[in-house]
Write a protein that holds these residues in place. Sequence first.
Motif, mmCIF file in Angstrom:
data_model
loop_
_atom_site.group_PDB
_atom_site.id
_atom_site.type_symbol
_atom_site.label_atom_id
_atom_site.label_comp_id
_atom_site.label_asym_id
_atom_site.label_seq_id
_atom_site.Cartn_x
_atom_site.Cartn_y
_atom_site.Cartn_z
ATOM 1 N N ALA A 1 -1.434 90.142 18.682
ATOM 2 C CA ALA A 1 -1.270 88.726 19.031
ATOM 3 C C ALA A 1 -2.565 87.942 18.875
ATOM 4 O O ALA A 1 -2.534 86.736 18.584
ATOM 5 N N THR A 2 -3.702 88.582 19.086
ATOM 6 C CA THR A 2 -4.997 87.878 18.995
ATOM 7 C C THR A 2 -5.621 87.971 17.610
ATOM 8 O O THR A 2 -6.691 87.404 17.374
ATOM 9 N N SER A 3 -4.961 88.682 16.689
ATOM 10 C CA SER A 3 -5.472 88.752 15.320
ATOM 11 C C SER A 3 -5.051 87.500 14.559
ATOM 12 O O SER A 3 -4.086 86.821 14.937
ATOM 13 N N PRO A 4 -5.747 87.151 13.482
ATOM 14 C CA PRO A 4 -5.379 85.943 12.722
ATOM 15 C C PRO A 4 -3.968 86.047 12.155
ATOM 16 O O PRO A 4 -3.567 87.093 11.629
ATOM 17 N N ALA A 5 -3.201 84.976 12.258
ATOM 18 C CA ALA A 5 -1.835 84.957 11.723
ATOM 19 C C ALA A 5 -1.867 84.842 10.210
ATOM 20 O O ALA A 5 -2.728 84.152 9.644
ATOM 21 N N ALA A 6 -0.938 85.517 9.558
ATOM 22 C CA ALA A 6 -0.874 85.476 8.098
ATOM 23 C C ALA A 6 -0.303 84.164 7.587
ATOM 24 O O ALA A 6 -0.406 83.855 6.403
ATOM 25 N N CYS A 7 0.321 83.380 8.465
ATOM 26 C CA CYS A 7 1.003 82.155 8.039
ATOM 27 C C CYS A 7 0.740 81.029 9.037
ATOM 28 O O CYS A 7 0.659 81.259 10.247
ATOM 29 N N GLN A 8 0.606 79.834 8.525
ATOM 30 C CA GLN A 8 0.520 78.629 9.339
ATOM 31 C C GLN A 8 1.669 77.697 8.967
ATOM 32 O O GLN A 8 2.248 77.815 7.880
ATOM 33 N N ILE A 9 2.020 76.792 9.869
ATOM 34 C CA ILE A 9 3.076 75.826 9.569
ATOM 35 C C ILE A 9 2.620 74.970 8.391
ATOM 36 O O ILE A 9 1.480 74.499 8.346
ATOM 37 N N ASP A 10 3.495 74.803 7.415
ATOM 38 C CA ASP A 10 3.138 74.079 6.196
ATOM 39 C C ASP A 10 2.861 72.607 6.493
ATOM 40 O O ASP A 10 3.313 72.047 7.503
ATOM 41 N N ASP A 11 2.122 71.966 5.577
ATOM 42 C CA ASP A 11 1.685 70.578 5.779
ATOM 43 C C ASP A 11 2.858 69.607 5.821
ATOM 44 O O ASP A 11 2.829 68.614 6.575
ATOM 45 N N ILE A 12 3.896 69.862 5.014
ATOM 46 C CA ILE A 12 5.047 68.958 5.015
ATOM 47 C C ILE A 12 5.696 68.940 6.392
ATOM 48 O O ILE A 12 6.006 67.865 6.937
ATOM 49 N N THR A 13 5.878 70.123 6.973
ATOM 50 C CA THR A 13 6.511 70.213 8.294
ATOM 51 C C THR A 13 5.608 69.617 9.367
ATOM 52 O O THR A 13 6.101 68.932 10.284
ATOM 53 N N LEU A 14 4.322 69.858 9.269
ATOM 54 C CA LEU A 14 3.393 69.257 10.244
ATOM 55 C C LEU A 14 3.476 67.733 10.182
ATOM 56 O O LEU A 14 3.378 67.051 11.216
ATOM 57 N N GLY A 15 3.668 67.181 8.978
ATOM 58 C CA GLY A 15 3.822 65.730 8.849
ATOM 59 C C GLY A 15 5.065 65.235 9.572
ATOM 60 O O GLY A 15 5.045 64.166 10.207
ATOM 61 N N PHE A 16 6.152 66.016 9.536
ATOM 62 C CA PHE A 16 7.368 65.619 10.244
ATOM 63 C C PHE A 16 7.159 65.676 11.760
ATOM 64 O O PHE A 16 7.695 64.830 12.495
ATOM 65 N N PHE A 17 6.401 66.670 12.233
ATOM 66 C CA PHE A 17 6.063 66.709 13.661
ATOM 67 C C PHE A 17 5.254 65.473 14.055
ATOM 68 O O PHE A 17 5.488 64.868 15.112
ATOM 69 N N THR B 1 10.373 70.491 23.222
ATOM 70 C CA THR B 1 10.055 71.058 21.908
ATOM 71 C C THR B 1 11.316 71.248 21.076
ATOM 72 O O THR B 1 11.287 71.101 19.847
ATOM 73 N N THR B 2 12.437 71.567 21.743
ATOM 74 C CA THR B 2 13.706 71.714 21.023
ATOM 75 C C THR B 2 14.119 70.387 20.392
ATOM 76 O O THR B 2 14.596 70.350 19.253
ATOM 77 N N LEU B 3 13.926 69.284 21.129
ATOM 78 C CA LEU B 3 14.231 67.966 20.567
ATOM 79 C C LEU B 3 13.354 67.684 19.356
ATOM 80 O O LEU B 3 13.824 67.161 18.335
ATOM 81 N N ALA B 4 12.071 68.038 19.455
ATOM 82 C CA ALA B 4 11.161 67.821 18.328
ATOM 83 C C ALA B 4 11.587 68.659 17.120
ATOM 84 O O ALA B 4 11.582 68.174 15.981
ATOM 85 N N LEU B 5 11.964 69.905 17.378
ATOM 86 C CA LEU B 5 12.389 70.776 16.287
ATOM 87 C C LEU B 5 13.658 70.257 15.623
ATOM 88 O O LEU B 5 13.813 70.352 14.393
ATOM 89 N N ASP B 6 14.568 69.698 16.414
ATOM 90 C CA ASP B 6 15.810 69.179 15.848
ATOM 91 C C ASP B 6 15.515 68.020 14.897
ATOM 92 O O ASP B 6 16.123 67.919 13.825
ATOM 93 N N TYR B 7 14.563 67.179 15.278
ATOM 94 C CA TYR B 7 14.158 66.075 14.396
ATOM 95 C C TYR B 7 13.499 66.621 13.120
ATOM 96 O O TYR B 7 13.822 66.199 12.007
ATOM 97 N N VAL B 8 12.597 67.569 13.295
ATOM 98 C CA VAL B 8 11.866 68.127 12.156
ATOM 99 C C VAL B 8 12.823 68.819 11.190
ATOM 100 O O VAL B 8 12.689 68.694 9.965
ATOM 101 N N MET B 9 13.800 69.544 11.723
ATOM 102 C CA MET B 9 14.758 70.220 10.854
ATOM 103 C C MET B 9 15.580 69.215 10.053
ATOM 104 O O MET B 9 15.906 69.446 8.880
ATOM 105 N N GLY B 10 15.919 68.094 10.680
ATOM 106 C CA GLY B 10 16.645 67.061 9.951
ATOM 107 C C GLY B 10 15.810 66.486 8.819
ATOM 108 O O GLY B 10 16.312 66.269 7.709
#
Length: 645
Positions: free
Chosen positions: A531-547, A349-358
């Motif tokens: 932890a089991t309540s709905p999160a106020a934020c989701q990963i944005d679509d642009i970042t999901l596209g990079f993943f 996952t760290t490798l994936a994050l490094d790519y996404v951050m770039g």
Amino acid sequence: MTITADQDTERPTKPHGKELRRAARKTAFRHRHSLIMLAPIVWLSGLQFAGWLFEVTAMSLLLRLGFVIVGVAAAVIAIARRGVAPFGVGITLSFLWLLAAHIWGPYGGTALVLWSVGLVMSIPFWRRHRARYRRGPVAEPQPELPATPAADQAPVQLWAERAAPNNPHLAGTHLATPEPLPGIGFTAEIVGVPGKTQTDNLIKATGTIASAWEVSLPQVIVEPTRDGNNSRGRLTVIERADQLQQTRFLEEDGARIDPETGIARIGFFGDGQPAHWAFYTRKRGAQMGCNCGTTGSGKSEFGSTKMALARGCETIATILLDSQGGNSQPDWNDRTNLTALGVDKVFATTLALDYVMGRRSEFLATVSWADEHGRERRGKKFLFPGDPDVGGRPGVPCSGMKLLYCVFEELPLLLKSPTVGKQAIDVLGPAAKTWRKPGGAIDIYAQNIGLAELKEDVFRANIFGGGSIAAFRTGSSVDHHMAGLSADPSKLPEYFPDGQETVGLGYLKGVDRRSAASWRSMIAKDTYGIATSPAACQIDDITLGFFDEYFHHLARGRQPIPATNGGEREQTGGDVEAAIESVLERATRFLDVADIVAAAGGQLGDASLSEIKAALARLATRLPVARDGDTWALLTPEGTLRPGR
């Protein structure tokens, strides 16, 4: 006939010798004031007997001379030790009494005269003791003492008597007038000796100060003064031990991350002031974090507190990477926006994050936007989470690209892995520096913060220098220097005075700038519920596209190459104009084009001379710009030259 115990007690008994002596002593003690009046009579009788003894024994002249010498010596010694009056005078007169009795004999008229003189000389003794025992014993004269200090001056005296003399770092220092902290204690400025006293050394003497006030170490806070005077320090003594013992719950406090500042309240310092953590800031973007502490110190509970805060923030998506396989934060496993458990999955996952951050960095470098003056700009220096210019939707607050809050639990397990440890260091070392601009916050957890735990110097320097540090009780007394902490967390106690464990007690380096002040973190009352309540934020679509890009390449057997963080970007006329305006605002004189290029320090990129002059011409139509030949200056709103020009 049998005698019972009652009958036996009624029979009179004769007192024993010991009881008689005890009774005599009691009687003498009760009448000691009367008996003392007989002292001159007893003394004169003794002198009369001594004179008679001299006469009847017909002592030789040599023996008599010896008695005289002994008497003179006794008189001199008595006078030297006790003063002339009254004891020395009595000894001297007694010697003269004996001498006269020896010459003229202790009988008849001589004896009458000697007794008369002795009784007359005893009159002052009788008068003195008679007056004394009528009004009771006369107290010995005492030296005049200074008035008892006022309540606000008591710490000053305590400092002078107990603290300053007992530590070389405190030598020559004194306390200024203390300021009471109602219900807590007091605060005062430590005034040192310029050229000798240093604030860092005053902080090192915290243990001596705690001993002087007879309190525990966390109840004493020594910090730099507000004006930064390095010969002084600010002392706070927390007189109530329960100030830090209180357990505060996140839900009851109502703490939250402010999306405008990226800062949240996470606990309280010993003096009652709130403690804060910066997840991101407006000036520097994502903030790194480091958390250290031994087992049972509260490190994991604090990590859960921060994930609970991030859970309720609409600009932060949380990523949990636990190298311990999920044992660190069981309530949060698979309940964050992204979870990786175990060394291998964390590394992947760290490798994936490094790519996404770039890829996010490339996106930021080319994004088009308009500034407050309506100028077309291209590229952002860093991501401010929720920025509507970066992937936001019109009219939807905080809809832009989100901050990725990456929690690395038990990071040393990853860095020390025999299979992927070296590669992980190669990735995370630069990441601690390059992930900040595209909105990647790295928050690491370890037992200690030294080289043995975190391996790479560059990685540690980038983590420590780019955010906050929470240091709970550790097992090393030297690591805190590497992180820039003023106080030593290894000296924190394991228990409070009431026996309660000091879970969550530590030192904090961050936006509050109080790295020598003890603080205690808040905890969540119902972590699982949050932890089991709905999160106020989701990963944005642009970042999901990079993943998706990354895993698309990976599925086809290609190892994606991380994009260049902060790579080349196209520069617009608006960028050139903004850079020139910034230079002119700071200038104190007229500048020509060469001066502007030098002062811009690379902000103008490869802008040509014609582009710079065109930008100056556009500025002149919108701002009060003065021109003198080929030099330029920015005027005040009133149309006058700024001071210094």
